[in-house]
Design an enzyme around this catalytic site. Structure first.
Site, PDB file in Angstrom:
ATOM      1  CB  THR A 200      -0.796  -0.011   1.187  1.00  0.00           C
ATOM      2  OG1 THR A 200      -1.692  -1.101   1.021  1.00  0.00           O
ATOM      3  CG2 THR A 200      -1.623   1.251   1.395  1.00  0.00           C
ATOM      4  NE  ARG A 228      -8.935  -7.778   2.749  1.00  0.00           N
ATOM      5  CZ  ARG A 228      -7.860  -6.878   2.894  1.00  0.00           C
ATOM      6  NH1 ARG A 228      -7.598  -6.003   1.771  1.00  0.00           N
ATOM      7  NH2 ARG A 228      -7.085  -6.808   3.690  1.00  0.00           N
ATOM      8  N   GLY A 230     -10.138  -3.937   2.521  1.00  0.00           N
ATOM      9  CA  GLY A 230      -9.279  -3.953   3.595  1.00  0.00           C
ATOM     10  C   GLY A 230      -9.213  -2.553   4.774  1.00  0.00           C
ATOM     11  CG  ASP A 231      -6.026  -1.374   6.549  1.00  0.00           C
ATOM     12  OD1 ASP A 231      -5.701  -2.007   5.504  1.00  0.00           O
ATOM     13  OD2 ASP A 231      -5.184  -0.553   6.885  1.00  0.00           O
ATOM     14  CB  THR A 251       1.183   0.065   5.079  1.00  0.00           C
ATOM     15  OG1 THR A 251       1.606  -1.072   4.042  1.00  0.00           O
ATOM     16  CG2 THR A 251       2.622   0.441   5.912  1.00  0.00           C
ATOM     17  N   GLY A 252      -0.409  -2.404   6.365  1.00  0.00           N
ATOM     18  CA  GLY A 252      -0.405  -3.650   6.978  1.00  0.00           C
ATOM     19  C   GLY A 252      -1.365  -4.590   6.842  1.00  0.00           C
ATOM     20  N   GLY A 254      -4.652  -5.693   6.791  1.00  0.00           N
ATOM     21  CA  GLY A 254      -5.768  -4.863   7.023  1.00  0.00           C
ATOM     22  C   GLY A 254      -6.973  -5.359   7.816  1.00  0.00           C
TER      23      GLY A 254
HETATM   24  N1  ASP Z   1      -3.515  -2.805   4.219  1.00  0.00           N
HETATM   25  C1  ASP Z   1      -3.762  -3.277   3.101  1.00  0.00           C
HETATM   26  C2  ASP Z   1      -5.018  -4.195   2.906  1.00  0.00           C
HETATM   27  O1  ASP Z   1      -5.039  -5.016   3.971  1.00  0.00           O
HETATM   28  C3  ASP Z   1      -2.305  -4.092   2.558  1.00  0.00           C
HETATM   29  C4  ASP Z   1      -1.196  -2.965   2.628  1.00  0.00           C
HETATM   30  O2  ASP Z   1      -1.029  -2.433   3.423  1.00  0.00           O
HETATM   31  O3  ASP Z   1      -0.400  -3.180   1.675  1.00  0.00           O
HETATM   32  O4  ASP Z   1      -5.489  -4.120   2.049  1.00  0.00           O
END
Ligand code: ASP
Length: 335
Positions: A200, A228, A230-231, A251-252, A254
């Protein structure tokens, strides 16, 4: 409250994803390419802030550079779903007004962060999804592309490898074929492979007028179930900005960032517990998330221009630039 006590203090902070990013697995060419792109993104936002532009415009400018680069999992080069589609999520928040805008599952907006900004500025809504988001962006005059624009051969191969393993991946690690030293190959009931990097992109900024803004953009996770979300497009989880505390982009993994409302939690710790930005960000990333093996990191800036960039993975593409031009770019955990 939106502010307009113009000063010369401003700062921009960006990330290009966290994960198991190890120097020993990186080629000098690849490292240089990431550094150059991060530098370009910082410069794009700096230009806006330096000429008195708003933090909203600056975070957008920085993110557009990364969305247009296949190095990152946002816009061009977004990861694939299990249905071989690319579905983009993005959000933006204005710390002065607490207005926010987001798109989720967008498939045709060339720069999803611009879609988020349009929702923020031109609609009475906060979050638009799927076709509705694409349609809205088109009506607002944003560039619309064929869904095939986003995919790349690398990403498709990344998907195939994961489909064979029946896993879902959080981008960066996988595409570089990392050996995964922290052996965190945990499979969740949704088949998420935690070893992978989180590609991200995000940006947070304080402008000369004292206003904070945050934005985040992503293709999500490789082999995620189609539809789906995510966050990243969730205000309070992936993105949050409030002039009285801070601006945060996450970022992480989600699903953790959503359940722990990471971005808002950092702001709340500052507001209610009077923690400093660094203390609040460390508390959430290194204590709360770490305790439950929620992987990832954040970039954050407060109203004084203090910067925090904590992550609990082996690396996070990150950088900041201050008003005097001081720039710092980092990739790994030990540097
Ligand atoms: N946070 C993002 C998600 O879960 C993924 C990412 O941070 O790369 O969609």
């Amino acid at each position: 409250m939106a502010q307009d006590n113009t000063t010369e203090n401003f700062v921009l902070v960006i990330h290009g994803g966290a994960g198991t990013i190890l120097k020993k697995n990186m080629t000098p060419e690849k490292e240089a390419a990431y550094q150059a792109k991060l530098q370009e993104a910082l410069q794009a936002g700096y230009k806006v802030l330096g000429s008195g532009g708003t933090s909203l415009k600056a975070v957008e400018a920085a993110i557009v550079v990364m969305e247009d680069s296949p190095l990152f999992n946002a816009g061009k080069g977004a990861v694939y779903t299990n249905n071989e589609t690319n579905e983009m999520d993005a959000s933006m928040m204005d710390g002065g007004t607490l207005n926010a805008g987001a798109v989720a599952g967008a498939m045709r907006i060339k720069n999803p962060v611009k879609g988020a900004r349009m929702v923020l500025e031109q609609s009475e809504h906060v979050l638009l999804t799927g076709e509705g988001a694409d349609e809205f962006a088109k009506k607002q005059g944003l560039e619309i592309v064929d869904p095939s624009y986003f995919g790349t051969q690398n990403r498709l191969q990344q998907l195939k490898r994961l489909q064979n393993k029946e896993k879902t991946s959080l981008d960066h690690d996988e595409d570089q074929g990392y050996a995964l030293p922290d052996s965190s190959e945990i499979e969740f009931n949704v088949n998420i492979d935690l070893d992978k990097k989180f590609g991200t992109v995000g940006a947070v900024a304080l402008d000369k007028h004292g206003n904070l803004a945050a934005a985040t953009s992503t293709g999500g996770m490789t082999n995620k179930r189609f539809n789906r979300v995510g966050d990243s497009p969730i205000i309070g989880a992936g993105t949050y900005a409030n002039n009285s505390t801070c601006a945060v982009s996450s970022t992480g993994h989600g699903e953790y960032f959503m359940r722990y409302l990471v971005a808002y939690d950092i702001s709340a710790l500052m507001e209610y517990k009077k923690l400093s930005l660094q203390e609040a960000a460390d508390e959430v990333i290194h204590k709360k998330l770490k305790a439950v093996e929620g992987k990832g990191g954040v970039i954050a800036v407060d109203k004084e221009g203090n910067v925090a960039m904590p992550f609990n993975t082996r690396g996070m593409y990150r950088g900041y630039i201050k008003a005097d031009g001081t720039t710092e770019i980092g990739i790994y955990d030990e540097e």
